[in-house]
Scaffold this motif. Sequence first.
Motif, PDB file in Angstrom:
ATOM      1  N   LYS A  46       0.853  -1.179   0.000  1.00  0.00           N
ATOM      2  CA  LYS A  46       0.000   0.000   0.000  1.00  0.00           C
ATOM      3  C   LYS A  46       0.889   1.229   0.000  1.00  0.00           C
ATOM      4  O   LYS A  46       1.836   1.312   0.799  1.00  0.00           O
ATOM      5  CB  LYS A  46      -0.906   0.024   1.226  1.00  0.00           C
ATOM      6  CG  LYS A  46      -1.934  -1.097   1.290  1.00  0.00           C
ATOM      7  CD  LYS A  46      -2.821  -0.960   2.529  1.00  0.00           C
ATOM      8  CE  LYS A  46      -3.874  -2.062   2.571  1.00  0.00           C
ATOM      9  NZ  LYS A  46      -4.756  -1.921   3.757  1.00  0.00           N
ATOM     10  N   CYS A 103       0.486  -2.593  -6.207  1.00  0.00           N
ATOM     11  CA  CYS A 103       0.401  -1.704  -5.049  1.00  0.00           C
ATOM     12  C   CYS A 103      -0.938  -0.968  -5.044  1.00  0.00           C
ATOM     13  O   CYS A 103      -1.364  -0.432  -6.073  1.00  0.00           O
ATOM     14  CB  CYS A 103       1.550  -0.695  -5.110  1.00  0.00           C
ATOM     15  SG  CYS A 103       1.624   0.424  -3.710  1.00  0.00           S
ATOM     16  N   GLU A 104      -1.584  -0.953  -3.895  1.00  0.00           N
ATOM     17  CA  GLU A 104      -2.795  -0.166  -3.720  1.00  0.00           C
ATOM     18  C   GLU A 104      -2.396   1.278  -3.424  1.00  0.00           C
ATOM     19  O   GLU A 104      -1.603   1.535  -2.522  1.00  0.00           O
ATOM     20  CB  GLU A 104      -3.634  -0.716  -2.564  1.00  0.00           C
ATOM     21  CG  GLU A 104      -4.895   0.088  -2.295  1.00  0.00           C
ATOM     22  CD  GLU A 104      -5.652  -0.388  -1.072  1.00  0.00           C
ATOM     23  OE1 GLU A 104      -6.656   0.266  -0.717  1.00  0.00           O
ATOM     24  OE2 GLU A 104      -5.236  -1.402  -0.467  1.00  0.00           O
TER      25      GLU A 104
END
Length: 223
Positions: free
Chosen positions: A5, A29-30
């Motif tokens: 994240k 990836c957030e």
Amino acid sequence: MPVAKLYHVPLSPFCRKVRLSLAEKKIDCELIEERYWEMGADFLRRNPAAKVPVLKLDDLVLSESAAICEYLEEAFPEPSLMPRSAEARYEVRRLVGWFDDKFHNEVTSKLLYERVNKKIIGKGFPDSGNVKSGARAIKYHLDYMAWLLEHRRWLAGDVMTLADFAAAAHLSSLDYISDVDWNRSDVVKDWYAKIKSRPAFRSILADQIPGFRPPAHYADLDF
């Protein structure tokens, strides 16, 4: 691969540098937009310095863009964004420092922060003196990049490195607000066209900032 994240601001060149490194290494990836200027308690627990980017990899929390990128290089060495020799690695670090320090202070902070950040965080109108200073300074930096690229295939040498991502992160943020004169140097324009055509750049070219519309060429891979 870890669960990743990234707490970020879309036009932040420091966040963009990390995003490019993650994407180049194919780490999903957030992206979580962080209003860091509000000094939220949860964010301050992640980074007491109250700065973005902050990268969370599983239970590991990382801050400071240069340190994050170095960590990613060591933990996920392929594809490499740092050359092998000590001398070549020094040159990459020197240029990353150039863009994240000198370029940022003389150009990015004078143009992007005045034109965009002030409006977003409610700090009033742009300072015309700062804007004029940034507009003058970027010419010098583009000329320096042109000199480097006339002697090298990429900014730091014969292969693409983190130095290219650092430079492209700053220039892409400025290009979003039409503050880069791509006609000043064909070699710099060709370099940017080449780097923004990479798959790692796709999410950056898709960014949309409410209240700010990018120029037509921003997401055009052929300018």
